[in-house]
Design a protein around this motif. Structure first.
Motif, PDB file in Angstrom:
ATOM      1  N   TYR A 164       0.838  -1.200   0.000  1.00  0.00           N
ATOM      2  CA  TYR A 164       0.000   0.000   0.000  1.00  0.00           C
ATOM      3  C   TYR A 164       0.876   1.254   0.000  1.00  0.00           C
ATOM      4  CZ  TYR A 164      -3.187   3.617   1.595  1.00  0.00           C
ATOM      5  OH  TYR A 164      -3.901   4.789   1.713  1.00  0.00           O
ATOM      6  N   GLN A 182       2.375   1.648  -3.303  1.00  0.00           N
ATOM      7  CA  GLN A 182       1.346   1.628  -4.348  1.00  0.00           C
ATOM      8  C   GLN A 182       1.551   0.513  -5.382  1.00  0.00           C
ATOM      9  OE1 GLN A 182      -0.402   5.501  -5.418  1.00  0.00           O
ATOM     10  NE2 GLN A 182       1.544   6.377  -4.719  1.00  0.00           N
ATOM     11  N   VAL A 195      -3.641   3.617   8.257  1.00  0.00           N
ATOM     12  CA  VAL A 195      -3.614   2.196   7.912  1.00  0.00           C
ATOM     13  C   VAL A 195      -4.003   1.415   9.166  1.00  0.00           C
ATOM     14  CG1 VAL A 195      -2.222   0.221   7.194  1.00  0.00           C
ATOM     15  CG2 VAL A 195      -1.819   2.456   6.150  1.00  0.00           C
ATOM     16  N   TYR A 200      -6.745   2.860   4.984  1.00  0.00           N
ATOM     17  CA  TYR A 200      -6.613   1.539   4.359  1.00  0.00           C
ATOM     18  C   TYR A 200      -6.756   0.474   5.439  1.00  0.00           C
ATOM     19  CZ  TYR A 200      -4.607  -2.143   1.377  1.00  0.00           C
ATOM     20  OH  TYR A 200      -4.403  -3.285   0.636  1.00  0.00           O
TER      21      TYR A 200
END
Length: 306
Positions: A107, A110, A187, A215
């Motif tokens: 994440y 990316q 996150v 996320y």
């Protein structure tokens, strides 16, 4: 007296083999081919049929085949007097931390975006990193190991749990401090134990408390998550994406919307898998302990649920 292995729709050959290597004198029966219910003193379980254990009149101990015991505690026909143990294996912790770190870094850097751009033959060097501040829900053995390894990577991390903890090397929040915790992070890693208090913990109200664009990584239990609420949070942009390894129904049904959602990554409950070679010595040791009225190892606290 012997052991019964109850793990429907899964091969138990390696479990039987490992038990016999350690103690060939232990009598082993395997569900559904059970003929001598009265000869069973220890039940080795994973997702057993509810109510089945009531058929064993001399049962003295229940052993989970994994680190989790929620599948056992969900059966309210089991006597409160029966002790329950779980598996504690450093390899389980090692694998779990590695899986989550993979998800966090994918994440952060990316990776799904660049996989898509490769297919599109698109060269885009803009914003190659997403700044992240990771929050770990559940800071027990698994969560604590993960946090230490994230800190070693010089990543910002905080923890949240049910009880007060002191002397930690990272910011820690508990109980009513959930909003303060969520205000710091973007996150979320769910490693909570599954208890009546944590079931459906990841729901609409929780997601609305998160910073926009947070996320989610869920590697704990499928029952922690309200699946429809997650889809709504993703579609509305409240969450930016999710990596899910656990689900309400496993295997995940082919028509489930998670398979096709472009903001969800699915893995088939493989973040951390029990190794029978490491687990069986603990089970055999507790088999002899219970018969000899000795203290058990890795016995859970039924009141806490883990």
């Amino acid at each position: 007296m012997g052991i019964v292995i109850i793990s429907p729709n899964r091969s138990t050959d390696v479990w039987e083999s490992e038990i016999r290597k350690i103690d060939p004198n232990i009598d082993i029966q395997v569900f559904p081919n059970i003929e001598r219910y009265e000869d069973v003193s220890v039940a080795l379980l994973w997702n057993h049929p509810t109510g089945l254990l009531s058929k064993f009149p001399n049962l003295k101990l229940i052993c989970s085949m994994g680190a989790g015991v929620d599948h056992i505690l969900a059966d309210d026909t089991i006597s409160d007097n029966l002790p329950i143990t779980r598996i504690v294996d450093p390899k389980l912790t090692f694998s779990m931390s590695n899986f989550v770190i993979m998800g966090v870094l994918n994440y952060h850097r990316q990776w799904p975006r660049y996989q898509k751009q490769q297919v599109e033959q698109k060269w885009d060097m803009s914003q190659p990193e997403i700044p992240i501040h990771i929050g770990v829900l559940g800071v027990g053995e698994l969560g604590g190991d993960l946090i230490r390894k994230l800190q070693a990577l010089d990543l910002k991390v905080a923890g949240y749990g049910n009880s007060v903890k002191e002397g930690l090397s990272y910011p820690y929040y508990h109980g009513g401090q959930l909003q303060d915790f969520l205000d710091q992070i973007n996150v979320i890693v769910c490693l909570l134990p599954l208890t009546p208090d944590t079931e459906k913990f990841l729901n609409k109200d929780f997601f609305l408390k998160c910073k926009k664009g947070t996320y989610l990584i869920n590697v704990a239990r499928g029952k922690h998550l309200v699946e429809a609420d997650l889809i709504d949070a993703l579609d509305q942009g409240q969450l930016s994406g999710a990596l899910l390894d656990v689900f309400l129904e496993e295997p995940l049904p082919q028509q489930h919307p998670f398979w096709r959602h472009d903001k969800i990554q699915v893995t088939p409950h493989i973040a951390s898998v029990t190794n029978p070679k490491a687990a069986v010595p603990q089970i055999v040791n507790n088999y002899h302990n219970i018969l000899n009225q000795q203290p058990l190892t890795n016995q859970i606290d039924r009141a806490r649920g883990y």
